[in-house]
Write a protein that holds these residues in place. Structure first.
Motif, mmCIF file in Angstrom:
data_model
loop_
_atom_site.group_PDB
_atom_site.id
_atom_site.type_symbol
_atom_site.label_atom_id
_atom_site.label_comp_id
_atom_site.label_asym_id
_atom_site.label_seq_id
_atom_site.Cartn_x
_atom_site.Cartn_y
_atom_site.Cartn_z
ATOM 1 N N TYR A 1 0.815 -1.215 0.000
ATOM 2 C CA TYR A 1 0.000 0.000 0.000
ATOM 3 C C TYR A 1 0.852 1.270 0.000
ATOM 4 C CZ TYR A 1 -3.849 -3.179 0.842
ATOM 5 O OH TYR A 1 -4.764 -4.191 0.719
ATOM 6 N N GLU A 2 2.068 1.150 -0.466
ATOM 7 C CA GLU A 2 2.906 2.326 -0.627
ATOM 8 C C GLU A 2 2.723 2.815 -2.065
ATOM 9 O OE1 GLU A 2 7.381 3.237 0.875
ATOM 10 O OE2 GLU A 2 6.599 1.223 1.205
ATOM 11 N N GLY A 3 2.396 4.091 -2.206
ATOM 12 C CA GLY A 3 2.200 4.626 -3.560
ATOM 13 C C GLY A 3 0.821 4.339 -4.105
ATOM 14 N N THR A 4 -0.214 4.553 -3.293
ATOM 15 C CA THR A 4 -1.581 4.251 -3.771
ATOM 16 C C THR A 4 -2.039 5.233 -4.852
ATOM 17 O OG1 THR A 4 -2.383 5.438 -1.848
ATOM 18 C CG2 THR A 4 -2.448 3.046 -1.729
ATOM 19 N N LEU A 5 -1.500 6.446 -4.839
ATOM 20 C CA LEU A 5 -1.855 7.394 -5.903
ATOM 21 C C LEU A 5 -1.296 6.910 -7.247
ATOM 22 C CD1 LEU A 5 -3.135 10.127 -6.677
ATOM 23 C CD2 LEU A 5 -0.957 11.208 -6.175
ATOM 24 N N VAL A 6 -0.111 6.333 -7.183
ATOM 25 C CA VAL A 6 0.493 5.767 -8.397
ATOM 26 C C VAL A 6 -0.324 4.563 -8.851
ATOM 27 C CG1 VAL A 6 2.554 4.676 -9.346
ATOM 28 C CG2 VAL A 6 2.788 6.567 -7.739
ATOM 29 N N LEU B 1 -2.003 7.388 -11.311
ATOM 30 C CA LEU B 1 -0.921 7.816 -12.205
ATOM 31 C C LEU B 1 -0.482 6.707 -13.159
ATOM 32 C CD1 LEU B 1 1.210 9.897 -9.677
ATOM 33 C CD2 LEU B 1 -0.408 10.738 -11.356
ATOM 34 N N ALA C 1 0.969 16.060 -8.861
ATOM 35 C CA ALA C 1 1.255 14.870 -9.665
ATOM 36 C C ALA C 1 0.232 14.693 -10.797
ATOM 37 C CB ALA C 1 1.270 13.635 -8.767
ATOM 38 N N THR D 1 -9.244 4.662 -3.088
ATOM 39 C CA THR D 1 -8.191 3.995 -2.311
ATOM 40 C C THR D 1 -8.797 3.098 -1.230
ATOM 41 O OG1 THR D 1 -6.793 5.908 -2.704
ATOM 42 C CG2 THR D 1 -6.070 4.409 -0.995
#
Lengths: 238, 434
Positions: free
Chosen positions: B175-180, B184, B270, B392
């Motif tokens: 769950y690291e980088g959920t925006l990516v 993205l 971003a 998310t």
């Protein structure tokens, strides 16, 4: 007796005809001014609509949030139509005032010069009003989004406070610019604004003092450990 | 390892001629370097020794046959960082120090990577062009975990395999980088047809060819480069058809002094960079219909998830958005999409579900609204935050019982949905332009 009566009648009739002959050209001038005014106003309106449509003025107004206050004020037409109508009536009224001035009535003497003399104040006030409404919408929108993203339950109240604070300030400036009850407006504004700021200060001081303390502690770096302890979310966005 | 020219062994930072000396001047001195390492620093005395030693060792071990140079762009350090760089490099590798570099540094150390350092990277690219460099590496001075292998992994694909742009991958938990994962990566993959898992990393390898392309790119000064330089650089590489690859570097530990920016700000930067680039590269993304894998150097490892994820707070965020931001979303979203969004506001936290289709529609409609400028662009982007939180939350709820594989499968499924629904974007984009 009959001669005197006849002479009086003739003199009265002659005076009346003279008066009518004197006023008639002025009335004709008034009618001409009104007709030319209508034509010019119609042309200005048509031209304005075309130019504004070409420059996508309505989309621009939507982007700057100008349509929302118009809708709230009960105006359903697009901003380009509203502006063209305002210009229509401005041009028409200018010609109408010229016509009234041409009639040369004692009550309306120097009307046009007075209006022209006051026009800069009206224009300045209109500009202040426009900028004020735009700023109020922009900052209220920014405050609303920021408050929602910070999950403040009172987000809409915060946004309303921002909007009405700026609008209040704008209205005070507009009335001062127009010279309407200047002293009363300044006094009323000072009292209201001071009252609002004092209430907010009191509210902040009493209501959210613990939040302020935490914010200051965070700013000074003392709250970092506490923040770390409270951080229970493993998720990161980037 | 060959030194390119003795005149460049060490240029003291006290030398006033260095401060304003433009990169082009190097070309007059007939110097070349195969590998140029751009080291971006600001008050990194705590980490810089390890970083410089790692770079030097990496260059000596993996580029022994090449001429190399380190160029240090320092933003005005007060803790003697440039002096440390100069001392460590003396006699080891050719170095050039550019003190008082022109970038603005308010955001250095945030998650946004190279934000605020675009001017320095531009000067680095100009220097690389002057030196006729084959490889240009960008390294930040606050990396505590940099090892010599990083230099190899970032530089080798360019030097030996003809790659143009190497983007690092780091050891992350699922769950690291959920925006990516949720926005993205699927969006950029659907747009430009390359499966570049993480579009930005915080250290890059560039070919001389790409460095030259970046210099002449007319969009350098535009918003996209200003608000998210990493994202913009990646977009240029993808849209212009350069050879792009990933390199797995392992653990990334960074010495961040200024803390992280808030979510809305990060998201606006971003996502705004991607949306903005869509305007510039419309022909490139409109003609892309499918995606392909990019080469990967190294074997990817995942870190275990060590703590809980606060789903209730995310669901509460989307509920509040539905309650308070509806007037703004009415301007941005179509009535059909908005109608479906309204139903999200009444779902229970435990059963919260954001349908894939709906999320893709939301992202595409936000991109269209950004293109049409229906709202102030920053407001528009920040108003996406509650919906992103909803997606998310749904993503975590759907995958929390599984492991990393399930997360990757969910990301892949979302990417395919983005690709399948791309005509939804292109048709409306064209229709609005007509």
């Amino acid at each position: 007796m009959s001669d005197l009566w006849r002479d009086t009648m003739i003199a009265g009739f002659r005076d009346a005809v003279m008066q009518i002959l004197l006023v008639l050209p002025r009335l004709l001038a008034l009618i001409t001014f009104l007709l030319v005014g209508l034509t010019m106003a119609w042309l200005v309106r048509a031209l304005t609509v075309r130019v504004l449509t070409a420059f996508r003025f309505d989309r621009l107004c939507e982007r700057f949030g100008l349509n929302q206050p118009l809708a709230q004020a009960g105006i359903k037409q697009p901003a380009s139509v509203v502006l063209s109508r305002v210009l229509f009536w401005t041009v028409f009224l200018l010609f109408a005032f010229m016509g009234v001035d041409a009639v040369n009535l004692p009550a309306t003497a120097n009307l046009i010069s007075q209006i022209v003399g006051f026009l800069p104040n009206v224009l300045a006030a209109a500009l202040v009003l426009l900028l004020g409404v735009l700023s109020a919408n922009f900052f209220a929108e920014a405050a609303l989004i920021a408050a929602v993203n910070a999950q403040l339950q009172e987000a809409r109240i915060v946004a309303s406070l921002v909007r009405w604070g700026i609008l209040l300030f704008t209205f005070a400036m507009v009335l001062t610019q127009l010279g309407i009850a200047k002293e009363i407006v300044i006094s009323a504004f000072s009292i209201t604004f001071g009252g609002v700021v004092f209430s907010l200060a009191l509210g902040v001081g009493l209501g959210i003092r613990h939040l302020m303390r935490e914010a200051i502690e965070r700013r000074l770096g003392r709250g970092k450990e506490k923040e770390k302890e409270e951080k229970i979310d493993e998720l990161t966005h980037l | 390892m060959k030194a390119p020219n003795q005149r460049f062994t060490v240029i003291p930072m006290t030398d006033p001629s260095v401060i304003q000396e433009p990169a082009e001047d190097l070309s007059n001195q007939a110097v070349t370097a195969d590998v140029v390492v751009g080291l971006l620093t600001l008050n990194n005395a705590g980490t810089i020794e390890q970083v410089v030693k790692g770079i030097i060792e990496g260059l000596q071990r993996f580029f022994s046959d090449a001429s190399v140079m380190i160029v240090n762009y320092d933003g005005g350090s007060q803790d003697g960082t440039p002096e440390i760089v100069e001392r460590l490099a003396a006699g080891q590798v050719a170095i050039r120090i550019v003190p008082g570099a022109v970038g603005h540094y308010a955001s250095l150390g945030t998650d946004s990577g190279l934000l605020g350092r675009s001017d320095d990277v531009r000067r680095l690219c100009e220097t690389a062009q002057s030196l006729q460099a084959k490889v240009c590496l960008i390294i930040e001075g606050n990396l505590r975990s940099l090892s010599p292998q990083w230099i190899e992994l970032l530089g080798r694909p360019v030097y030996h395999d003809g790659m143009d742009f190497v983007v690092p991958l780091f050891r992350r938990h699922r769950y690291e980088g959920t925006l990516v994962n949720n926005l993205l990566y699927p969006l950029m993959r659907a747009l430009y047809g390359k499966r570049l898992r993480y579009p930005s990393g915080g250290g890059y390898g560039l070919s001389g060819r790409l460095a030259r392309e970046l210099i002449k790119n007319p969009f350098w000064s535009q918003d996209a480069a200003r608000i998210s330089f990493d994202g913009w650089m990646t977009t240029v590489a993808l849209a212009e058809g350069y050879q792009v690859c990933h390199a797995f570097l392992g653990v990334k530990e960074q010495d961040s002094k200024l803390g992280t920016a808030d979510l809305a700000h990060v998201l606006a930067a971003a996502v705004g960079a991607v949306f903005h680039s869509m305007e510039n590269y419309e022909p490139a993304w409109e003609r892309t219909h499918e995606s392909i894998d990019v080469p990967l150097y190294g074997a990817v490892e995942y870190a275990p998830l060590t703590g809980p994820v606060n789903i209730a707070r995310m669901v509460s965020g989307v509920r509040q958005g539905v309650r308070d931001l509806l007037p703004l979303w009415e301007v941005i979203l179509s009535p059909e999409t908005l109608g479906q969004i309204l139903t999200l506001g009444i779902q229970e936290s435990d059963e919260f579900h954001f349908p894939e289709n709906l999320w893709v529609q939301v992202v595409y409609e936000f991109a269209l609204a950004y293109h049409d400028q229906v709202l102030h662009r920053e407001h528009l982007l920040k108003s996406l935050t509650p919906l992103y939180l909803g997606q998310t939350a749904s993503f975590v709820l759907d995958t929390q019982r599984g492991g990393t594989e399930q997360v990757e499968a969910a990301v892949e499924s979302l990417c395919r949905r983005f690709e399948a629904m791309k005509p939804y974007l292109t048709d409306r984009w064209r229709w609005r332009d007509e």
